[in-house]
Scaffold this motif. Sequence first.
Motif, PDB file in Angstrom:
ATOM      1  N   GLN A   1       0.705  -1.120   0.113  1.00  0.00           N
ATOM      2  CA  GLN A   1      -0.053   0.129  -0.155  1.00  0.00           C
ATOM      3  C   GLN A   1       0.628   1.136   0.006  1.00  0.00           C
ATOM      4  O   GLN A   1       1.972   1.231   0.557  1.00  0.00           O
ATOM      5  CB  GLN A   1      -0.906  -0.021   1.240  1.00  0.00           C
ATOM      6  N   VAL A   2       0.313   2.237  -0.604  1.00  0.00           N
ATOM      7  CA  VAL A   2       1.110   3.556  -0.559  1.00  0.00           C
ATOM      8  C   VAL A   2       0.226   4.659  -0.313  1.00  0.00           C
ATOM      9  O   VAL A   2      -0.982   4.755  -0.695  1.00  0.00           O
ATOM     10  CB  VAL A   2       1.904   3.608  -2.188  1.00  0.00           C
ATOM     11  N   GLN A   3       0.876   5.581   0.294  1.00  0.00           N
ATOM     12  CA  GLN A   3       0.058   7.043   0.492  1.00  0.00           C
ATOM     13  C   GLN A   3       0.612   8.127  -0.349  1.00  0.00           C
ATOM     14  O   GLN A   3       1.904   8.065  -0.375  1.00  0.00           O
ATOM     15  CB  GLN A   3      -0.206   7.409   2.132  1.00  0.00           C
ATOM     16  N   LEU A   4      -0.055   8.901  -0.858  1.00  0.00           N
ATOM     17  CA  LEU A   4       0.381   9.825  -1.792  1.00  0.00           C
ATOM     18  C   LEU A   4      -0.131  11.342  -1.279  1.00  0.00           C
ATOM     19  O   LEU A   4      -1.268  11.660  -0.886  1.00  0.00           O
ATOM     20  CB  LEU A   4      -0.283   9.714  -3.140  1.00  0.00           C
ATOM     21  N   VAL A   5       0.887  12.406  -1.096  1.00  0.00           N
ATOM     22  CA  VAL A   5       0.688  13.495  -0.863  1.00  0.00           C
ATOM     23  C   VAL A   5       1.107  14.690  -1.917  1.00  0.00           C
ATOM     24  O   VAL A   5       2.396  14.586  -2.014  1.00  0.00           O
ATOM     25  CB  VAL A   5       1.081  13.949   0.417  1.00  0.00           C
ATOM     26  N   GLU A   6       0.219  15.347  -2.422  1.00  0.00           N
ATOM     27  CA  GLU A   6       0.611  16.111  -3.725  1.00  0.00           C
ATOM     28  C   GLU A   6       0.871  17.605  -3.024  1.00  0.00           C
ATOM     29  O   GLU A   6       0.510  18.254  -1.649  1.00  0.00           O
ATOM     30  CB  GLU A   6      -0.514  16.617  -4.687  1.00  0.00           C
ATOM     31  N   SER A   7       1.683  18.413  -3.422  1.00  0.00           N
ATOM     32  CA  SER A   7       2.171  19.733  -3.092  1.00  0.00           C
ATOM     33  C   SER A   7       2.537  20.570  -4.281  1.00  0.00           C
ATOM     34  O   SER A   7       2.721  20.039  -5.442  1.00  0.00           O
ATOM     35  CB  SER A   7       3.146  19.864  -2.123  1.00  0.00           C
ATOM     36  N   GLY A   8       2.806  21.777  -4.261  1.00  0.00           N
ATOM     37  CA  GLY A   8       3.149  22.629  -5.438  1.00  0.00           C
ATOM     38  C   GLY A   8       2.274  23.438  -5.992  1.00  0.00           C
ATOM     39  O   GLY A   8       2.723  24.458  -6.991  1.00  0.00           O
ATOM     40  N   GLY A   9       1.030  23.338  -5.887  1.00  0.00           N
ATOM     41  CA  GLY A   9      -0.117  24.013  -6.543  1.00  0.00           C
ATOM     42  C   GLY A   9       0.048  25.503  -6.143  1.00  0.00           C
ATOM     43  O   GLY A   9       0.702  25.823  -5.194  1.00  0.00           O
ATOM     44  N   VAL A  93      -7.925  20.952 -10.073  1.00  0.00           N
ATOM     45  CA  VAL A  93      -7.134  20.266  -8.999  1.00  0.00           C
ATOM     46  C   VAL A  93      -6.375  19.049  -9.822  1.00  0.00           C
ATOM     47  O   VAL A  93      -6.873  18.144 -10.432  1.00  0.00           O
ATOM     48  CB  VAL A  93      -8.194  19.604  -8.056  1.00  0.00           C
ATOM     49  N   TYR A  94      -5.131  18.903  -9.451  1.00  0.00           N
ATOM     50  CA  TYR A  94      -4.407  18.154  -9.918  1.00  0.00           C
ATOM     51  C   TYR A  94      -3.914  16.801  -9.075  1.00  0.00           C
ATOM     52  O   TYR A  94      -3.797  17.180  -7.510  1.00  0.00           O
ATOM     53  CB  TYR A  94      -3.071  18.609 -10.304  1.00  0.00           C
ATOM     54  N   TYR A  95      -4.277  15.563  -9.391  1.00  0.00           N
ATOM     55  CA  TYR A  95      -4.103  14.525  -8.366  1.00  0.00           C
ATOM     56  C   TYR A  95      -2.815  13.640  -8.873  1.00  0.00           C
ATOM     57  O   TYR A  95      -2.916  13.330 -10.185  1.00  0.00           O
ATOM     58  CB  TYR A  95      -5.417  13.613  -8.435  1.00  0.00           C
ATOM     59  N   CYS A  96      -2.290  12.916  -7.819  1.00  0.00           N
ATOM     60  CA  CYS A  96      -1.355  11.952  -8.469  1.00  0.00           C
ATOM     61  C   CYS A  96      -1.742  10.650  -8.114  1.00  0.00           C
ATOM     62  O   CYS A  96      -2.741  10.685  -7.184  1.00  0.00           O
ATOM     63  CB  CYS A  96       0.088  12.083  -7.760  1.00  0.00           C
ATOM     64  N   SER A 108      -9.547   5.055 -13.831  1.00  0.00           N
ATOM     65  CA  SER A 108     -10.094   3.812 -12.977  1.00  0.00           C
ATOM     66  C   SER A 108      -9.054   2.603 -12.768  1.00  0.00           C
ATOM     67  O   SER A 108      -9.225   1.733 -12.092  1.00  0.00           O
ATOM     68  CB  SER A 108     -11.513   3.083 -13.468  1.00  0.00           C
ATOM     69  N   TRP A 109      -7.798   2.853 -13.547  1.00  0.00           N
ATOM     70  CA  TRP A 109      -6.740   1.776 -13.535  1.00  0.00           C
ATOM     71  C   TRP A 109      -5.921   1.796 -12.118  1.00  0.00           C
ATOM     72  O   TRP A 109      -5.305   0.911 -11.578  1.00  0.00           O
ATOM     73  CB  TRP A 109      -5.948   1.812 -14.550  1.00  0.00           C
ATOM     74  N   TYR A 110      -5.995   3.160 -11.703  1.00  0.00           N
ATOM     75  CA  TYR A 110      -5.262   3.290 -10.517  1.00  0.00           C
ATOM     76  C   TYR A 110      -5.822   3.070  -9.205  1.00  0.00           C
ATOM     77  O   TYR A 110      -6.697   3.499  -8.845  1.00  0.00           O
ATOM     78  CB  TYR A 110      -4.513   4.754 -10.617  1.00  0.00           C
ATOM     79  N   ASP A 111      -5.132   2.165  -8.113  1.00  0.00           N
ATOM     80  CA  ASP A 111      -5.740   2.021  -6.962  1.00  0.00           C
ATOM     81  C   ASP A 111      -5.448   3.162  -5.753  1.00  0.00           C
ATOM     82  O   ASP A 111      -6.132   3.025  -4.803  1.00  0.00           O
ATOM     83  CB  ASP A 111      -5.126   0.715  -6.299  1.00  0.00           C
ATOM     84  N   TYR A 112      -4.376   3.903  -5.946  1.00  0.00           N
ATOM     85  CA  TYR A 112      -4.111   4.785  -4.887  1.00  0.00           C
ATOM     86  C   TYR A 112      -3.978   6.281  -5.502  1.00  0.00           C
ATOM     87  O   TYR A 112      -3.713   6.539  -6.560  1.00  0.00           O
ATOM     88  CB  TYR A 112      -2.739   4.382  -4.203  1.00  0.00           C
ATOM     89  N   TRP A 113      -4.704   7.110  -4.692  1.00  0.00           N
ATOM     90  CA  TRP A 113      -4.798   8.495  -5.043  1.00  0.00           C
ATOM     91  C   TRP A 113      -4.232   9.539  -3.821  1.00  0.00           C
ATOM     92  O   TRP A 113      -4.744   9.198  -2.612  1.00  0.00           O
ATOM     93  CB  TRP A 113      -6.356   8.800  -5.498  1.00  0.00           C
ATOM     94  N   GLY A 114      -4.008  10.543  -4.328  1.00  0.00           N
ATOM     95  CA  GLY A 114      -3.516  11.568  -3.080  1.00  0.00           C
ATOM     96  C   GLY A 114      -4.760  12.683  -3.159  1.00  0.00           C
ATOM     97  O   GLY A 114      -5.874  12.365  -3.661  1.00  0.00           O
ATOM     98  N   GLN A 115      -4.614  13.696  -2.444  1.00  0.00           N
ATOM     99  CA  GLN A 115      -5.729  14.399  -2.107  1.00  0.00           C
ATOM    100  C   GLN A 115      -6.091  15.606  -2.945  1.00  0.00           C
ATOM    101  O   GLN A 115      -7.059  16.335  -2.963  1.00  0.00           O
ATOM    102  CB  GLN A 115      -5.788  14.708  -0.596  1.00  0.00           C
ATOM    103  N   GLY A 116      -5.017  15.811  -3.820  1.00  0.00           N
ATOM    104  CA  GLY A 116      -5.091  16.768  -4.923  1.00  0.00           C
ATOM    105  C   GLY A 116      -4.531  18.073  -4.389  1.00  0.00           C
ATOM    106  O   GLY A 116      -4.521  18.473  -3.172  1.00  0.00           O
ATOM    107  N   THR A 117      -4.181  18.811  -5.376  1.00  0.00           N
ATOM    108  CA  THR A 117      -3.541  20.285  -5.183  1.00  0.00           C
ATOM    109  C   THR A 117      -4.238  21.308  -6.204  1.00  0.00           C
ATOM    110  O   THR A 117      -4.293  20.808  -7.423  1.00  0.00           O
ATOM    111  CB  THR A 117      -2.063  20.252  -5.110  1.00  0.00           C
ATOM    112  N   GLN A 118      -4.312  22.250  -5.830  1.00  0.00           N
ATOM    113  CA  GLN A 118      -5.306  23.488  -6.768  1.00  0.00           C
ATOM    114  C   GLN A 118      -4.096  24.122  -7.484  1.00  0.00           C
ATOM    115  O   GLN A 118      -3.318  24.702  -7.073  1.00  0.00           O
ATOM    116  CB  GLN A 118      -5.939  24.160  -5.879  1.00  0.00           C
TER     117      GLN A 118
END
Length: 123
Positions: A1-9, A93-96, A108-118
């Motif tokens: 499992q992986v957790q993702l956190v976006e930044s830089g928006g 909003v950009y998501y990884c 829909s292919w991706y299992d893990y998502w970040g919370q997004g950055t505007q």
Amino acid sequence: QVQLVESGGGLVQAGGSLRLSCAASGRTFSSYNLGWFRQAPGKEREFVAAISWSGGRTIYADSVKGRFTISRDNAKNTVYLQMNGLRPEDTAVYYCAADQTKYGSGWSWYDYWGQGTQVTVSS
């Protein structure tokens, strides 16, 4: 499992640049294919760019090709999206996203998502 956190928006004028970062937890980051997606108000989530687990393959949406660059640093567990020549229509909003087995443009292919950055681009 992986957790993702976006930044830089942020807010930038048209023609400007931003670099988004997505930091991941977990010791197996290098085994994940990664993607960037975006969603503007009232619109569906759309594919922006993807990079394979090794970094050897990348793909881009036609709308960002030549302006955006996806890259990854497996030593830092981070994926980047360098965005140049920004346009008002890039506002979203950009998501990884990450997945161990699938690679490509389907959200829909991706299992893990970040919370997004505007990202907001003013004209």
